[in-house]
Design an enzyme around this catalytic site. Structure first.
Site, PDB file in Angstrom:
ATOM      1  CD  GLU A  62     -20.847   1.434  -2.838  1.00 23.24           C
ATOM      2  OE1 GLU A  62     -21.443   0.622  -1.758  1.00 23.24           O
ATOM      3  OE2 GLU A  62     -20.458   1.544  -3.456  1.00 23.24           O
TER       4      GLU A  62
ATOM      5  CG  HIS B   2     -17.503   1.699  -0.709  1.00 20.25           C
ATOM      6  ND1 HIS B   2     -16.761   1.597  -2.028  1.00 20.25           N
ATOM      7  CD2 HIS B   2     -17.977   0.471  -0.969  1.00 20.25           C
ATOM      8  CE1 HIS B   2     -17.039   1.442  -2.852  1.00 20.25           C
ATOM      9  NE2 HIS B   2     -18.209   0.094  -2.134  1.00 20.25           N
TER      10      HIS B   2
ATOM     11  CG  HIS C 120     -24.371   0.085  -7.532  1.00 22.88           C
ATOM     12  ND1 HIS C 120     -24.269   1.648  -6.615  1.00 22.88           N
ATOM     13  CD2 HIS C 120     -23.765  -0.738  -6.550  1.00 22.88           C
ATOM     14  CE1 HIS C 120     -23.846   1.708  -6.024  1.00 22.88           C
ATOM     15  NE2 HIS C 120     -23.365   0.574  -5.951  1.00 22.88           N
TER      16      HIS C 120
ATOM     17  CG  HIS D 231     -24.504  -2.960  -2.798  1.00 21.73           C
ATOM     18  ND1 HIS D 231     -25.143  -1.815  -1.818  1.00 21.73           N
ATOM     19  CD2 HIS D 231     -24.054  -2.901  -3.667  1.00 21.73           C
ATOM     20  CE1 HIS D 231     -23.770  -1.219  -2.185  1.00 21.73           C
ATOM     21  NE2 HIS D 231     -22.949  -1.256  -2.830  1.00 21.73           N
ATOM     22  CD  GLU D 232     -23.382  -4.394  -6.258  1.00 21.85           C
ATOM     23  OE1 GLU D 232     -23.335  -3.770  -7.150  1.00 21.85           O
ATOM     24  OE2 GLU D 232     -21.740  -4.584  -5.448  1.00 21.85           O
TER      25      GLU D 232
ATOM     26  CG  ASP E 101     -13.708   3.810  -2.236  1.00 20.46           C
ATOM     27  OD1 ASP E 101     -13.994   3.697  -2.961  1.00 20.46           O
ATOM     28  OD2 ASP E 101     -14.816   3.803  -0.608  1.00 20.46           O
TER      29      ASP E 101
ATOM     30  CG  ASP F  26     -27.455  -8.269   2.674  1.00 24.53           C
ATOM     31  OD1 ASP F  26     -26.798  -8.566   1.809  1.00 24.53           O
ATOM     32  OD2 ASP F  26     -27.744  -8.158   3.402  1.00 24.53           O
TER      33      ASP F  26
ATOM     34  CG  ASP G 151     -32.208  -9.704   3.897  1.00 23.44           C
ATOM     35  OD1 ASP G 151     -33.217 -10.649   3.709  1.00 23.44           O
ATOM     36  OD2 ASP G 151     -31.663 -10.262   4.699  1.00 23.44           O
TER      37      ASP G 151
ATOM     38  CE1 TYR H 217     -20.094   4.035  -5.857  1.00 26.15           C
ATOM     39  CE2 TYR H 217     -17.667   4.059  -6.277  1.00 26.15           C
ATOM     40  CZ  TYR H 217     -18.782   3.688  -5.656  1.00 26.15           C
ATOM     41  OH  TYR H 217     -18.907   2.514  -4.596  1.00 26.15           O
TER      42      TYR H 217
ATOM     43  CD  GLU I  28     -26.542 -10.345   7.251  1.00 24.31           C
ATOM     44  OE1 GLU I  28     -27.739 -10.853   7.109  1.00 24.31           O
ATOM     45  OE2 GLU I  28     -26.303  -9.299   6.044  1.00 24.31           O
TER      46      GLU I  28
END
Length: 192
Positions: free
Chosen positions: A57, A129, A37, A33-34, A124, A29, A68, A48, A82
């Site tokens: 995000e 995030h 982007h 995720h990356e 951030d 995952d 996943d 961003y 996780e």
């Protein structure tokens, strides 16, 4: 190195320190995720920072989780990272889409809890995030609603991202885009 990121040209995956993170490429995952982007950059190209950054995000979290679920339908869940977060601590993750208020990475779950943070590096970029927990919770609720699945939500979310959002889209634009991507009754049960 305790991070992974898309830099606009390629992805970087740290190998972790064995305490906070293990090898970040070891999480499907996080990898999804990356990669997402890059997809966001080549569709809505969400800025961003602030709400558009939180959406940026969020879309990566949602698509990473969807990857996943596609690859591991029997064991996938709504945690992000996780497999590589705190290797000695079971049940934690970078973000929890089902329960943004979790003890490991607490985030707001509703707009009433939105964190209005300054737009700078120390905060951030306005909490991209942090505030992603709000749309993350919506993805969980949509994916687990009657008649819905992660795969169905993923298609609606991608249509919203690629057809209805622009660089400076805000959470309200996201809500409108989801409604257009699926139909007017879609978000009726997701007000909170």
């Amino acid at each position: 190195y305790n991070n992974a990121f898309w830099n606009g040209t390629f992805m970087i995956f740290g190998n972790g320190d064995g305490n906070t993170f293990s090898d970040l490429a070891g999480s499907l995952d996080v990898t999804g995720h990356e990669m997402s982007h890059g997809v966001t950059e080549h569709t809505a190209n969400l800025v961003y920072e602030l709400q558009s950054g939180a959406l940026n995000e969020h879309f990566s979290d949602a698509m990473g989780v969807a990857v996943d679920f596609f690859a591991n339908p029997g064991t996938a869940n709504f945690l992000v990272g996780e497999d590589v977060t705190s290797p000695a601590t079971p049940g934690d993750g970078l973000r929890n889409m089902q329960d943004p208020h979790n003890a490991f990475s607490p985030q707001p779950a509703t707009m009433a809890e939105f964190n209005n943070l300054p737009n700078n590096d120390d905060n951030d970029h306005g909490g991209v995030h942090t505030n992603s927990g709000i749309p993350n919770r919506a993805f969980f609720l949509a994916s687990t609603a009657a008649g819905m699945t992660v795969a169905k939500s993923e298609r609606i979310w991608y249509r919203c991202l690629s057809q209805y959002l622009v660089r400076n889209s805000q959470f309200v634009d996201f809500r409108i885009g989801l409604t257009k991507a699926h139909g007017s009754g879609f978000l009726h049960g997701l007000k909170h």
